[in-house]
Design a protein around this motif. Structure first.
Motif, PDB file in Angstrom:
ATOM      1  N   ALA A   1       4.217  46.369  13.785  1.00  0.00           N
ATOM      2  CA  ALA A   1       4.704  46.716  15.125  1.00  0.00           C
ATOM      3  C   ALA A   1       4.277  48.105  15.548  1.00  0.00           C
ATOM      4  O   ALA A   1       4.057  48.357  16.722  1.00  0.00           O
ATOM      5  N   ALA A   2       4.124  49.037  14.638  1.00  0.00           N
ATOM      6  CA  ALA A   2       3.819  50.424  14.999  1.00  0.00           C
ATOM      7  C   ALA A   2       2.515  50.576  15.762  1.00  0.00           C
ATOM      8  O   ALA A   2       2.491  51.184  16.816  1.00  0.00           O
ATOM      9  N   PRO A   3       1.383  50.002  15.308  1.00  0.00           N
ATOM     10  CA  PRO A   3       0.160  50.184  16.072  1.00  0.00           C
ATOM     11  C   PRO A   3       0.227  49.553  17.461  1.00  0.00           C
ATOM     12  O   PRO A   3      -0.273  50.104  18.412  1.00  0.00           O
ATOM     13  N   ALA A   4       0.872  48.406  17.603  1.00  0.00           N
ATOM     14  CA  ALA A   4       0.954  47.769  18.911  1.00  0.00           C
ATOM     15  C   ALA A   4       1.733  48.646  19.877  1.00  0.00           C
ATOM     16  O   ALA A   4       1.366  48.800  21.025  1.00  0.00           O
ATOM     17  N   SER A   5       2.813  49.247  19.421  1.00  0.00           N
ATOM     18  CA  SER A   5       3.619  50.110  20.261  1.00  0.00           C
ATOM     19  C   SER A   5       2.829  51.360  20.663  1.00  0.00           C
ATOM     20  O   SER A   5       2.853  51.777  21.807  1.00  0.00           O
ATOM     21  N   ALA A   6       2.120  51.960  19.721  1.00  0.00           N
ATOM     22  CA  ALA A   6       1.332  53.154  20.025  1.00  0.00           C
ATOM     23  C   ALA A   6       0.205  52.819  20.983  1.00  0.00           C
ATOM     24  O   ALA A   6      -0.115  53.595  21.874  1.00  0.00           O
ATOM     25  N   ALA A   7      -0.407  51.641  20.820  1.00  0.00           N
ATOM     26  CA  ALA A   7      -1.527  51.264  21.669  1.00  0.00           C
ATOM     27  C   ALA A   7      -1.078  51.006  23.104  1.00  0.00           C
ATOM     28  O   ALA A   7      -1.856  51.152  24.028  1.00  0.00           O
ATOM     29  N   SER A   8       0.179  50.610  23.317  1.00  0.00           N
ATOM     30  CA  SER A   8       0.639  50.280  24.654  1.00  0.00           C
ATOM     31  C   SER A   8       1.236  51.481  25.392  1.00  0.00           C
ATOM     32  O   SER A   8       1.670  51.337  26.517  1.00  0.00           O
ATOM     33  N   THR A   9       1.274  52.647  24.784  1.00  0.00           N
ATOM     34  CA  THR A   9       1.813  53.822  25.447  1.00  0.00           C
ATOM     35  C   THR A   9       0.899  54.235  26.599  1.00  0.00           C
ATOM     36  O   THR A   9      -0.301  54.378  26.433  1.00  0.00           O
ATOM     37  N   THR A  10       1.477  54.409  27.762  1.00  0.00           N
ATOM     38  CA  THR A  10       0.721  54.854  28.924  1.00  0.00           C
ATOM     39  C   THR A  10       0.283  56.298  28.734  1.00  0.00           C
ATOM     40  O   THR A  10       1.068  57.139  28.294  1.00  0.00           O
ATOM     41  N   LEU A  11      -0.976  56.589  29.085  1.00  0.00           N
ATOM     42  CA  LEU A  11      -1.492  57.947  28.990  1.00  0.00           C
ATOM     43  C   LEU A  11      -1.465  58.591  30.370  1.00  0.00           C
ATOM     44  O   LEU A  11      -1.861  57.978  31.365  1.00  0.00           O
TER      45      LEU A  11
ATOM     46  N   ILE B   1      10.112  65.748  36.973  1.00  0.00           N
ATOM     47  CA  ILE B   1       9.533  64.407  37.014  1.00  0.00           C
ATOM     48  C   ILE B   1       9.243  64.016  35.569  1.00  0.00           C
ATOM     49  O   ILE B   1       8.436  64.658  34.897  1.00  0.00           O
ATOM     50  N   ARG B   2       9.926  62.972  35.088  1.00  0.00           N
ATOM     51  CA  ARG B   2       9.838  62.603  33.669  1.00  0.00           C
ATOM     52  C   ARG B   2       9.358  61.158  33.537  1.00  0.00           C
ATOM     53  O   ARG B   2       9.987  60.250  34.054  1.00  0.00           O
ATOM     54  N   LEU B   3       8.232  60.976  32.830  1.00  0.00           N
ATOM     55  CA  LEU B   3       7.673  59.659  32.571  1.00  0.00           C
ATOM     56  C   LEU B   3       7.959  59.276  31.119  1.00  0.00           C
ATOM     57  O   LEU B   3       7.703  60.078  30.212  1.00  0.00           O
ATOM     58  N   HIS B   4       8.481  58.038  30.925  1.00  0.00           N
ATOM     59  CA  HIS B   4       8.798  57.584  29.565  1.00  0.00           C
ATOM     60  C   HIS B   4       8.805  56.060  29.510  1.00  0.00           C
ATOM     61  O   HIS B   4       9.451  55.442  30.353  1.00  0.00           O
ATOM     62  N   PRO B   5       8.126  55.461  28.572  1.00  0.00           N
ATOM     63  CA  PRO B   5       7.312  56.074  27.518  1.00  0.00           C
ATOM     64  C   PRO B   5       5.918  56.414  28.041  1.00  0.00           C
ATOM     65  O   PRO B   5       5.300  55.632  28.754  1.00  0.00           O
ATOM     66  N   ALA B   6       5.461  57.580  27.676  1.00  0.00           N
ATOM     67  CA  ALA B   6       4.144  58.059  28.094  1.00  0.00           C
ATOM     68  C   ALA B   6       3.723  59.197  27.176  1.00  0.00           C
ATOM     69  O   ALA B   6       4.545  59.771  26.464  1.00  0.00           O
ATOM     70  N   ALA B   7       2.425  59.520  27.205  1.00  0.00           N
ATOM     71  CA  ALA B   7       1.894  60.638  26.425  1.00  0.00           C
ATOM     72  C   ALA B   7       0.713  61.236  27.175  1.00  0.00           C
ATOM     73  O   ALA B   7       0.025  60.541  27.919  1.00  0.00           O
ATOM     74  N   ALA B   8       0.506  62.519  26.983  1.00  0.00           N
ATOM     75  CA  ALA B   8      -0.663  63.206  27.545  1.00  0.00           C
ATOM     76  C   ALA B   8      -1.672  63.490  26.433  1.00  0.00           C
ATOM     77  O   ALA B   8      -2.531  64.344  26.569  1.00  0.00           O
ATOM     78  N   HIS B   9      -1.535  62.773  25.334  1.00  0.00           N
ATOM     79  CA  HIS B   9      -2.452  62.889  24.194  1.00  0.00           C
ATOM     80  C   HIS B   9      -2.661  61.498  23.596  1.00  0.00           C
ATOM     81  O   HIS B   9      -1.805  60.621  23.742  1.00  0.00           O
ATOM     82  N   ASP B  10      -3.813  61.310  22.947  1.00  0.00           N
ATOM     83  CA  ASP B  10      -4.090  60.004  22.348  1.00  0.00           C
ATOM     84  C   ASP B  10      -3.454  59.891  20.965  1.00  0.00           C
ATOM     85  O   ASP B  10      -2.799  60.828  20.498  1.00  0.00           O
ATOM     86  N   SER B  11      -3.661  58.774  20.309  1.00  0.00           N
ATOM     87  CA  SER B  11      -3.017  58.530  19.016  1.00  0.00           C
ATOM     88  C   SER B  11      -3.506  59.477  17.926  1.00  0.00           C
ATOM     89  O   SER B  11      -2.832  59.669  16.925  1.00  0.00           O
ATOM     90  N   ALA B  12      -4.671  60.116  18.127  1.00  0.00           N
ATOM     91  CA  ALA B  12      -5.177  61.104  17.166  1.00  0.00           C
ATOM     92  C   ALA B  12      -4.662  62.507  17.478  1.00  0.00           C
ATOM     93  O   ALA B  12      -5.001  63.462  16.785  1.00  0.00           O
TER      94      ALA B  12
END
Length: 163
Positions: A25-35, A88-99
């Protein structure tokens, strides 16, 4: 004795399946995070617009009036002009990639001289939350929308006609 042994084997198998499920489940969740890739703005005759560019589906966004803007984590004040502020708060989201590499190319802190919008800042990117602050001289009213192809979150700040 055989009954106890069967329980031990069942417990071990259940633990192994649970561990495998979490690992899958972990990789699928990380892959679906909006950037969150950019923030930009523009002035129009009857409104100012703030656009947050996204890669992936738009996540839920909360827009909250706050008495001051602070950087997430440190709590230090954000040095933007203005007397009124929106978080303004976006969640779930990230401004960085999985690396861990930054994918956000917009401004970290920008003063703006539009009729309503006076500044923006990226104030956080931590544990699935990306946060921005917007500054105003007068209490802001706003409308939000999500636009597609490409994905973006939009805030419009109406003001009297300037054209």
């Amino acid at each position: 004795m055989q009954h106890v042994r069967r329980r031990q084997v069942t417990a071990l198998l259940a633990g192994a399946l649970l561990t495998a499920g979490v690992a899958l489940a972990a990789p699928a969740s990380a892959a679906s995070t909006t950037l969150v890739t950019n923030a930009r703005w523009g002035g129009h005759c009857t409104y100012d617009r703030l656009v947050i560019d996204l890669q992936g589906a738009a996540p839920p966004v909360t827009v909250t009036p706050v008495s001051e803007l602070v950087y997430d984590g440190s709590g230090k004040p954000v040095p933007l002009p203005g007397r009124y502020f929106l978080e303004i708060r976006l969640h779930p989201a990230a401004a960085h990639d999985s690396a861990g590499h930054n994918v956000y190319v917009g401004p970290a802190l920008q003063q703006i001289d539009l009729p309503k919008l006076k500044g923006i800042a990226k104030t956080g990117d931590f544990e699935g939350y990306v946060t921005f602050g917007a500054a105003f001289d007068t209490p802001p009213t706003y409308n939000t929308s999500v636009l597609h192809a490409p994905e973006r979150f939009v805030l419009d700040f109406p003001h009297p006609a300037t054209c």
